[in-house]
Design a protein around this motif. Structure first.
Motif, PDB file in Angstrom:
ATOM      1  N   LEU A 168      64.784  43.535 -38.099  1.00 40.80           N
ATOM      2  CA  LEU A 168      65.643  44.447 -38.576  1.00 40.80           C
ATOM      3  C   LEU A 168      65.419  45.802 -38.248  1.00 40.80           C
ATOM      4  O   LEU A 168      66.037  46.722 -38.006  1.00 40.80           O
ATOM      5  CB  LEU A 168      65.305  44.408 -40.170  1.00 40.80           C
ATOM      6  CG  LEU A 168      66.392  44.668 -41.243  1.00 40.80           C
ATOM      7  CD1 LEU A 168      67.580  44.002 -41.053  1.00 40.80           C
ATOM      8  CD2 LEU A 168      65.745  44.573 -42.602  1.00 40.80           C
ATOM      9  N   PHE A 169      63.980  46.092 -38.061  1.00 37.98           N
ATOM     10  CA  PHE A 169      63.909  47.489 -37.655  1.00 37.98           C
ATOM     11  C   PHE A 169      63.403  47.706 -36.359  1.00 37.98           C
ATOM     12  O   PHE A 169      63.356  48.834 -35.944  1.00 37.98           O
ATOM     13  CB  PHE A 169      62.315  47.827 -38.743  1.00 37.98           C
ATOM     14  CG  PHE A 169      62.700  47.971 -39.869  1.00 37.98           C
ATOM     15  CD1 PHE A 169      63.608  49.125 -40.451  1.00 37.98           C
ATOM     16  CD2 PHE A 169      62.381  46.922 -40.957  1.00 37.98           C
ATOM     17  CE1 PHE A 169      63.944  49.250 -41.865  1.00 37.98           C
ATOM     18  CE2 PHE A 169      62.720  47.129 -42.146  1.00 37.98           C
ATOM     19  CZ  PHE A 169      63.558  48.379 -42.704  1.00 37.98           C
ATOM     20  N   ALA A 170      63.519  46.783 -35.401  1.00 40.18           N
ATOM     21  CA  ALA A 170      63.226  47.045 -34.079  1.00 40.18           C
ATOM     22  C   ALA A 170      64.061  48.025 -33.416  1.00 40.18           C
ATOM     23  O   ALA A 170      63.741  48.898 -32.811  1.00 40.18           O
ATOM     24  CB  ALA A 170      63.181  45.714 -33.146  1.00 40.18           C
ATOM     25  N   ASN A 171      65.383  47.796 -33.935  1.00 43.54           N
ATOM     26  CA  ASN A 171      66.331  48.586 -33.418  1.00 43.54           C
ATOM     27  C   ASN A 171      67.198  49.044 -34.611  1.00 43.54           C
ATOM     28  O   ASN A 171      68.424  49.580 -34.609  1.00 43.54           O
ATOM     29  CB  ASN A 171      67.423  47.658 -32.327  1.00 43.54           C
ATOM     30  CG  ASN A 171      68.360  48.695 -31.572  1.00 43.54           C
ATOM     31  OD1 ASN A 171      67.913  49.796 -31.492  1.00 43.54           O
ATOM     32  ND2 ASN A 171      69.143  48.216 -31.184  1.00 43.54           N
ATOM     33  N   LEU A 172      66.543  49.392 -35.757  1.00 43.49           N
ATOM     34  CA  LEU A 172      66.981  50.158 -36.949  1.00 43.49           C
ATOM     35  C   LEU A 172      68.479  49.319 -37.282  1.00 43.49           C
ATOM     36  O   LEU A 172      69.582  50.215 -37.193  1.00 43.49           O
ATOM     37  CB  LEU A 172      67.065  51.631 -36.697  1.00 43.49           C
ATOM     38  CG  LEU A 172      65.878  52.250 -37.133  1.00 43.49           C
ATOM     39  CD1 LEU A 172      66.086  53.856 -36.631  1.00 43.49           C
ATOM     40  CD2 LEU A 172      65.413  52.320 -38.590  1.00 43.49           C
ATOM     41  N   TYR A 173      68.579  48.209 -37.736  1.00 39.90           N
ATOM     42  CA  TYR A 173      69.586  47.600 -38.316  1.00 39.90           C
ATOM     43  C   TYR A 173      70.689  47.249 -37.126  1.00 39.90           C
ATOM     44  O   TYR A 173      71.618  46.541 -37.615  1.00 39.90           O
ATOM     45  CB  TYR A 173      70.350  48.316 -39.407  1.00 39.90           C
ATOM     46  CG  TYR A 173      69.493  48.978 -40.545  1.00 39.90           C
ATOM     47  CD1 TYR A 173      68.582  48.392 -41.217  1.00 39.90           C
ATOM     48  CD2 TYR A 173      69.731  50.309 -40.605  1.00 39.90           C
ATOM     49  CE1 TYR A 173      67.447  49.017 -41.875  1.00 39.90           C
ATOM     50  CE2 TYR A 173      68.928  51.088 -41.651  1.00 39.90           C
ATOM     51  CZ  TYR A 173      67.764  50.244 -42.291  1.00 39.90           C
ATOM     52  OH  TYR A 173      67.168  50.909 -43.154  1.00 39.90           O
ATOM     53  N   LYS A 174      70.503  47.707 -35.908  1.00 40.98           N
ATOM     54  CA  LYS A 174      71.672  47.407 -34.871  1.00 40.98           C
ATOM     55  C   LYS A 174      71.289  46.242 -34.125  1.00 40.98           C
ATOM     56  O   LYS A 174      69.997  45.894 -33.941  1.00 40.98           O
ATOM     57  CB  LYS A 174      71.756  48.747 -34.120  1.00 40.98           C
ATOM     58  CG  LYS A 174      72.297  49.835 -35.016  1.00 40.98           C
ATOM     59  CD  LYS A 174      72.859  50.669 -33.942  1.00 40.98           C
ATOM     60  CE  LYS A 174      72.947  52.306 -34.182  1.00 40.98           C
ATOM     61  NZ  LYS A 174      71.712  52.868 -33.869  1.00 40.98           N
ATOM     62  N   GLY A 175      72.236  45.495 -33.607  1.00 40.65           N
ATOM     63  CA  GLY A 175      72.303  44.405 -32.710  1.00 40.65           C
ATOM     64  C   GLY A 175      72.200  43.109 -33.348  1.00 40.65           C
ATOM     65  O   GLY A 175      72.077  42.980 -34.691  1.00 40.65           O
ATOM     66  N   PRO A 176      72.378  42.080 -32.790  1.00 40.70           N
ATOM     67  CA  PRO A 176      72.523  40.676 -33.323  1.00 40.70           C
ATOM     68  C   PRO A 176      71.270  40.132 -34.066  1.00 40.70           C
ATOM     69  O   PRO A 176      71.577  39.514 -35.001  1.00 40.70           O
ATOM     70  CB  PRO A 176      72.874  39.625 -32.114  1.00 40.70           C
ATOM     71  CG  PRO A 176      72.567  40.705 -30.676  1.00 40.70           C
ATOM     72  CD  PRO A 176      72.511  42.051 -31.304  1.00 40.70           C
ATOM     73  N   GLU A 177      70.146  40.634 -33.326  1.00 39.84           N
ATOM     74  CA  GLU A 177      68.912  39.952 -34.217  1.00 39.84           C
ATOM     75  C   GLU A 177      68.705  40.392 -35.620  1.00 39.84           C
ATOM     76  O   GLU A 177      68.412  39.921 -36.538  1.00 39.84           O
ATOM     77  CB  GLU A 177      67.596  40.570 -33.316  1.00 39.84           C
ATOM     78  CG  GLU A 177      67.228  39.569 -32.161  1.00 39.84           C
ATOM     79  CD  GLU A 177      67.981  40.033 -30.853  1.00 39.84           C
ATOM     80  OE1 GLU A 177      68.143  41.330 -30.845  1.00 39.84           O
ATOM     81  OE2 GLU A 177      68.052  39.628 -29.666  1.00 39.84           O
ATOM     82  N   ALA A 178      68.960  41.859 -35.671  1.00 37.26           N
ATOM     83  CA  ALA A 178      69.116  42.576 -36.889  1.00 37.26           C
ATOM     84  C   ALA A 178      70.268  42.061 -37.817  1.00 37.26           C
ATOM     85  O   ALA A 178      69.898  41.826 -39.031  1.00 37.26           O
ATOM     86  CB  ALA A 178      69.315  44.208 -36.826  1.00 37.26           C
ATOM     87  N   GLU A 179      71.184  41.736 -37.243  1.00 36.50           N
ATOM     88  CA  GLU A 179      72.492  41.141 -38.267  1.00 36.50           C
ATOM     89  C   GLU A 179      72.038  39.663 -38.720  1.00 36.50           C
ATOM     90  O   GLU A 179      72.084  39.448 -39.769  1.00 36.50           O
ATOM     91  CB  GLU A 179      73.571  41.247 -37.243  1.00 36.50           C
ATOM     92  CG  GLU A 179      74.431  42.487 -37.505  1.00 36.50           C
ATOM     93  CD  GLU A 179      75.594  42.452 -36.350  1.00 36.50           C
ATOM     94  OE1 GLU A 179      75.979  41.571 -35.959  1.00 36.50           O
ATOM     95  OE2 GLU A 179      75.826  43.702 -35.778  1.00 36.50           O
ATOM     96  N   ALA A 180      71.269  39.078 -37.888  1.00 37.26           N
ATOM     97  CA  ALA A 180      70.781  37.514 -38.250  1.00 37.26           C
ATOM     98  C   ALA A 180      69.747  37.889 -39.140  1.00 37.26           C
ATOM     99  O   ALA A 180      69.995  36.975 -40.217  1.00 37.26           O
ATOM    100  CB  ALA A 180      70.382  36.665 -36.912  1.00 37.26           C
ATOM    101  N   ALA A 181      68.978  38.807 -39.190  1.00 35.02           N
ATOM    102  CA  ALA A 181      67.858  39.079 -40.218  1.00 35.02           C
ATOM    103  C   ALA A 181      68.482  39.245 -41.421  1.00 35.02           C
ATOM    104  O   ALA A 181      67.897  38.754 -42.426  1.00 35.02           O
ATOM    105  CB  ALA A 181      66.832  40.140 -39.615  1.00 35.02           C
ATOM    106  N   VAL A 182      69.372  40.143 -41.462  1.00 37.76           N
ATOM    107  CA  VAL A 182      70.162  40.452 -42.838  1.00 37.76           C
ATOM    108  C   VAL A 182      70.694  39.090 -43.476  1.00 37.76           C
ATOM    109  O   VAL A 182      70.597  38.993 -44.595  1.00 37.76           O
ATOM    110  CB  VAL A 182      71.471  41.436 -42.551  1.00 37.76           C
ATOM    111  CG1 VAL A 182      72.244  41.421 -43.868  1.00 37.76           C
ATOM    112  CG2 VAL A 182      70.702  42.611 -42.146  1.00 37.76           C
ATOM    113  N   VAL A 183      71.231  38.434 -42.731  1.00 39.01           N
ATOM    114  CA  VAL A 183      71.920  37.091 -43.235  1.00 39.01           C
ATOM    115  C   VAL A 183      70.519  36.250 -43.546  1.00 39.01           C
ATOM    116  O   VAL A 183      70.769  35.749 -44.763  1.00 39.01           O
ATOM    117  CB  VAL A 183      72.508  36.422 -42.080  1.00 39.01           C
ATOM    118  CG1 VAL A 183      72.923  34.685 -42.550  1.00 39.01           C
ATOM    119  CG2 VAL A 183      73.800  37.075 -41.620  1.00 39.01           C
ATOM    120  N   SER A 184      69.329  36.368 -43.060  1.00 38.82           N
ATOM    121  CA  SER A 184      68.502  35.268 -43.466  1.00 38.82           C
ATOM    122  C   SER A 184      67.850  35.806 -44.938  1.00 38.82           C
ATOM    123  O   SER A 184      67.586  35.086 -45.750  1.00 38.82           O
ATOM    124  CB  SER A 184      67.328  35.478 -42.504  1.00 38.82           C
ATOM    125  OG  SER A 184      67.919  34.873 -41.060  1.00 38.82           O
TER     126      SER A 184
END
Ligand code: HEM
Length: 396
Positions: A168-184
């Motif tokens: 979530l924080f590696a790129n401050l909520y941006k990008g597919p990893e962060a979006e997947a983390a939000v879903v999780s």
């Protein structure tokens, strides 16, 4: 016909980029000393900047003009509407009333034993190694576990959370990893809500059972909103505390005289933490949406404009704090800092954050009183919301 435009200098400074440690404070201080107000055009959505303590403090307490529906001037178009962060007025107040008790000084005192035990155990794990990257490991793991303990979720879920929070924080909520983390994260809390609906726990100790309680809980919130509240707590509380630990330990690793003062007198730790929160404001700014046209000390703002409240530059304003760039444990007015904000949106988790930082500083120095930066370490801070990218420490 000629019109006289009020003078407002334009800043092109882009605070979103990474830079060497303390470089963002240096840019903010230079701007503050030159001018009280700017129009910043470095992002796709220009914003007004308030740079000085007295103006930031005044504006942060004017929710009737400045709405929290935008709480970050650098990314005003963020999709998620955080709760309570992005709520205003009565809607905000009534949710804060329900949430406050979970993060009150009394609630935090109730966690004292587990907070100390986990800090001791985690530090014992890596102390014999003689080296650690504080920011990469312990500094996120510990706040994550403490957050789970606060809301009555199993601390054993910590490792699962770590991956999500890191993404979530590696790129401050941006990008597919962060979006997947939000879903999780949402999924994790949605499952926990289902579980509490089937078998409610004690609403005095279990956060979700309290939130779902027909009498005590916020009945107006849907279950989806409740997962948003949980997501908001995760995003507001974990990276911030990790970042706080990073700056505190970077300071102590490079200022042996301050470190030895705290090792010699651990009773000074609470004062030191407060001064650290002033000196190293990881929240550079809070954003606001201007609700009504206003002339703010000569700065004409229109409804719909975006405002930057310069928290970090206010906390280093020499008009308020003498020798502001220095760490002074006996500073008489440290408590006036804005590191946790002010006004109705003042940090919900500030007692928890202070307690975590105090426990860690005490426990760390009991086990590892002498340490330094790893040779050749170059400390880089993330832009936007400050945090060290890594903090390699060594000890013998
Ligand atoms: C060193 C650590 C922390 C710092 C520096 C910090 C700083 C802040 C600041 C400056 C604000 C005000 C935002 C605004 O006015 O728009 C804020 C709000 C908030 N913080 Fe923290 N925070 C920290 C830790 C935590 C923790 C541990 C939690 C909870 C787990 C937390 C939860 C929140 C929430 C929910 C809000 C929004 C409050 C509202 O809008 O009513 N924070 N924080």
């Amino acid at each position: 016909m000629t019109t006289t435009e009020p003078r407002c200098p334009v800043s092109h400074t882009d605070y979103r980029h990474d830079g060497p440690i303390l470089s963002h404070y240096a840019m903010a201080s230079a701007e503050r000393e030159a001018e009280p107000f700017y129009l910043n055009d470095a992002t796709s959505h220009p914003f007004w900047m308030l740079t000085r303590y007295e103006h930031v403090l005044e504006a942060i307490q004017m929710p009737e003009y400045f709405s929290n529906s935008v709480s970050n001037a650098l990314s005003p178009d963020r999709k998620v509407r955080f709760m309570p962060n992005n709520l205003d007025g009565e809607e905000h107040l009534r949710l804060r009333r329900v949430l406050n008790r979970w993060f009150s000084p009394a609630a935090v005192r109730g966690l004292d034993a587990v907070a100390k035990r986990r800090a001791r155990e985690l530090i014992e794990e890596f102390a014999p190694d003689g080296r650690a990257d504080l920011v990469d490991g312990f500094a996120l793991r510990y706040p994550t576990e403490m957050f789970l303990a606060t809301i009555g979720m199993p601390v054993e879920d910590g490792p699962k959370f770590l991956g999500w929070v890191g993404a979530l924080f590696a790129n401050l909520y941006k990008g597919p990893e962060a979006e997947a983390a939000v879903v999780s994260i949402r999924g994790y809390f949605a499952d926990a809500i289902e579980d509490r609906l089937r078998s409610p726990r004690d609403p005095e100790t279990d956060f979700l059972s309290r939130m779902l309680h027909p009498e005590h809980g916020p009945r107006w919130l849907s279950h989806d909103d409740l997962t948003t509240v949980c997501l908001s707590l995760v995003t507001a509380g974990l990276d911030t505390t990790r970042s706080g630990l990073g700056y505190v330990f970077a300071h102590l690793a490079t200022h042996p005289e301050d470190r030895r003062t705290l090792v010699g007198d651990p009773d000074l730790v609470p004062k030191a933490i407060e001064e650290f929160m002033r000196l190293y404001s990881l929240i550079l700014q809070e954003g606001r949406l201007v609700l009504k046209d206003i002339d703010f000390h000569g700065l004409p703002m229109k409804a719909g404009d975006i405002l930057w409240l310069g928290i970090a530059s206010a906390n280093r304003d020499p008009r308020k704090f003498s020798c502001p760039e220095e760490f002074r444990i006996d500073r008489p007015n440290t408590g006036h800092h804005l590191g946790f904000g002010a006004g109705p949106h003042r940090c919900l988790g500030m007692h928890l954050a202070r307690h975590e930082l105090e426990v860690v500083v005490r426990e760390w120095h009991r086990q590892i009183p002498e340490y330094s930066l790893a040779p050749g370490a170059e400390l880089i801070e993330r832009g936007h919301q400050l945090s060290l990218r890594s903090l390699p420490l060594v000890w013998s």
